[in-house]
Design an enzyme around this catalytic site. Structure first.
Site, PDB file in Angstrom:
ATOM      1  N   GLY A  53      -4.871 -11.822  -3.765  1.00  0.00           N
ATOM      2  CA  GLY A  53      -3.779 -10.874  -3.548  1.00  0.00           C
ATOM      3  C   GLY A  53      -2.563 -11.177  -4.413  1.00  0.00           C
ATOM      4  O   GLY A  53      -1.464 -10.692  -4.159  1.00  0.00           O
TER       5      GLY A  53
ATOM      6  N   SER B 185      -2.688 -10.746  -7.736  1.00  0.00           N
ATOM      7  CA  SER B 185      -2.873  -9.881  -8.879  1.00  0.00           C
ATOM      8  C   SER B 185      -3.253 -10.570 -10.175  1.00  0.00           C
ATOM      9  O   SER B 185      -2.610 -10.411 -11.213  1.00  0.00           O
ATOM     10  CB  SER B 185      -1.631  -9.022  -9.089  1.00  0.00           C
ATOM     11  OG  SER B 185      -2.054  -7.906  -9.800  1.00  0.00           O
ATOM     12  N   SER B 186      -4.359 -11.283 -10.094  1.00  0.00           N
ATOM     13  CA  SER B 186      -4.897 -11.879 -11.311  1.00  0.00           C
ATOM     14  C   SER B 186      -5.352 -10.773 -12.262  1.00  0.00           C
ATOM     15  O   SER B 186      -5.267 -10.919 -13.483  1.00  0.00           O
ATOM     16  CB  SER B 186      -6.063 -12.809 -10.984  1.00  0.00           C
ATOM     17  OG  SER B 186      -7.013 -12.137 -10.205  1.00  0.00           O
TER      18      SER B 186
ATOM     19  N   ASP C 285       1.500  -3.801  -9.458  1.00  0.00           N
ATOM     20  CA  ASP C 285       1.117  -5.083 -10.055  1.00  0.00           C
ATOM     21  C   ASP C 285       1.379  -5.103 -11.558  1.00  0.00           C
ATOM     22  O   ASP C 285       1.943  -6.056 -12.094  1.00  0.00           O
ATOM     23  CB  ASP C 285      -0.381  -5.358  -9.799  1.00  0.00           C
ATOM     24  CG  ASP C 285      -0.689  -5.400  -8.311  1.00  0.00           C
ATOM     25  OD1 ASP C 285       0.258  -5.341  -7.504  1.00  0.00           O
ATOM     26  OD2 ASP C 285      -1.876  -5.488  -7.962  1.00  0.00           O
TER      27      ASP C 285
ATOM     28  N   HIS D 273       0.825  -1.217   0.000  1.00  0.00           N
ATOM     29  CA  HIS D 273       0.000   0.000   0.000  1.00  0.00           C
ATOM     30  C   HIS D 273       0.857   1.265   0.000  1.00  0.00           C
ATOM     31  O   HIS D 273       0.430   2.297   0.527  1.00  0.00           O
ATOM     32  CB  HIS D 273      -0.970   0.021   1.203  1.00  0.00           C
ATOM     33  CG  HIS D 273      -2.187  -0.821   0.975  1.00  0.00           C
ATOM     34  ND1 HIS D 273      -3.258  -0.402   0.231  1.00  0.00           N
ATOM     35  CD2 HIS D 273      -2.473  -2.080   1.372  1.00  0.00           C
ATOM     36  CE1 HIS D 273      -4.172  -1.361   0.194  1.00  0.00           C
ATOM     37  NE2 HIS D 273      -3.713  -2.386   0.861  1.00  0.00           N
TER      38      HIS D 273
END
Ligand code: GLA
Length: 384
Positions: free
Chosen positions: A122, A124-125, A170, A35
């Site tokens: 989590g 990151s598809s 990502d 974050h």
């Protein structure tokens, strides 16, 4: 060829008559720096061997034909008719829309995709879906955008269609992954350096809590807003231009009264995590995994108490890790509110820890975890 790749190819040949190009687009892990990609921080992601395969061929028309193997659903739409939709469609249409917005002459294509990356874990598809398609379009239509430009395009796609105001981590990791290397990304300058991931004697293991928080994207956007609000106050009162200019969270104290409590907590986490990540980068380069692991635990603490993006299931998994001497670092990974923990575990303790954790987690929450031992691979690429 990988099973999923050949499935994607087979489904393509059942649905369409041309010969497609095949692409692999990876998910990612993030060692530390959570974050803070949208707060001018540093992050340390790696592309992994779980991701999305794409088969794509131009079709000499102005129609886009998509088929998602995982959702068992298709979509046919004229380029001129692209608009916001829902679910997976937003991710693919969002990408095409960004090429159109750049004024590039997008042409029709047929496309089948599917993968082995769990949704909402989590890992990151979404960036994998975006990156594979953007890379394919860029190559097939010779648009010549760089990997960095593609990462930024995919980030804009996610902002504009699904509406998640994500940072750049990502999409950047998806495009710039390097086998057996960590990407140290400076999210302020958007420049990176690689360094080798030496894990002699240790393994990186992900434990999927299988919790999927339905509010994750709105809470994500809320965190981003709160950080923006805090930064505005700091700009005005302290004359800084970025969280990067603050050298310790004690520097925030004089402005505590000017901020809402939650805003202060978010800023405190951000400042601490930016400093922690810089320290962590040094430790990792010195192969000091033990000290690095301690920082991972500290990150989790901050994400849980100050940033409030954890949940009881993730806290439980991290606490189990803390109590086991073979686990040297553990924390929630990615956006939070569910998904995976990332753990660094001594080789000889992996089996025992995972079996204990799985049993304890099932007993506490009646949920079966999933475990992933990931490999670090290259970023999005054409397979043939
Ligand atoms: C999601 C976002 C990233 C990043 C992480 C949290 O994965 O897409 O940009 O903010 O959450 O570190």
């Amino acid at each position: 060829m990988d099973n999923i790749a050949s499935k994607v190819n087979t489904v393509f040949s059942e649905k369409f008559s041309s010969i497609p190009h095949l692409y692999y687009s990876p998910g990612r892990i993030n060692l530390i720096g959570e974050h803070i990609d949208y707060n001018d921080g540093f992050v340390m992601p790696c592309a992994i061997d779980q991701g999305i395969y794409y088969a794509i061929a131009l079709n000499n028309s102005d129609v886009l034909n998509f088929y998602s193997i995982d959702f068992k659903e298709g979509l046919n739409i004229k380029i001129a008719d692209i608009k916001k939709s829902n679910s997976w469609k937003n991710y693919v249409l969002g990408v095409v829309n960004e090429f159109v917005l750049l004024g590039l002459p997008v042409k029709g294509f047929d496309c089948v995709f599917g993968g082995n990356i769990p949704n909402g874990a989590g890992m990151s598809s979404s960036a994998a879906v975006e990156g594979g398609l953007a890379f394919g379009i860029n190559g097939l239509l010779h648009f010549d955008l760089s990997r960095k430009e593609l990462a930024l395009l995919c980030q804009r796609a996610e902002h504009n269609f699904p509406g998640v105001m994500c940072g750049i981590m990502d999409q950047y990791a998806n495009m710039h992954g390097k086998k057996d290397h960590v990407i140290l990304l400076d999210c302020k300058s958007i420049e990176h350096q690689y360094f080798p991931l030496h894990l002699a004697g240790y393994k990186i293991v992900l434990i999927n809590s299988k919790v999927h928080h339905s509010l994750a994207s709105s809470e994500y956007n809320k965190r981003r807003k709160q950080c923006g609000e805090g930064l505005e106050i700091l700009k005005k009162e302290k004359g800084i231009s970025s969280f990067r200019d603050i050298k310790g969270s004690e520097e925030l104290l004089p402005f505590k009264d000017k901020m809402k409590d939650k805003v202060y907590d978010r800023c405190k986490y951000v400042v601490e995590e930016i400093l922690r990540t810089q320290e962590a980068a040094k430790l990792l380069q010195q192969n000091n995994l033990i000290e690095f692991g301690k920082l991972m635990f500290a990150t989790h603490e901050g994400l849980s108490k100050l940033y409030e993006v954890s949940c009881k299931e993730l806290d439980f998994l991290v606490n189990l890790a803390k109590e086991n001497k073979n686990v040297i670092g553990s924390r929630l990974m990615g956006g939070g509110f569910g998904g995976c923990t990332i753990n660094i575990i001594k080789n000889e303790g992996v089996k025992e820890f995972l079996s204990n954790a799985t049993i304890a987690y099932q007993k506490k929450f009646q949920i079966d975890t999933e475990i992933y031992e990931v490999e670090v691979v290259d970023g999005t690429r054409e397979l043939y």
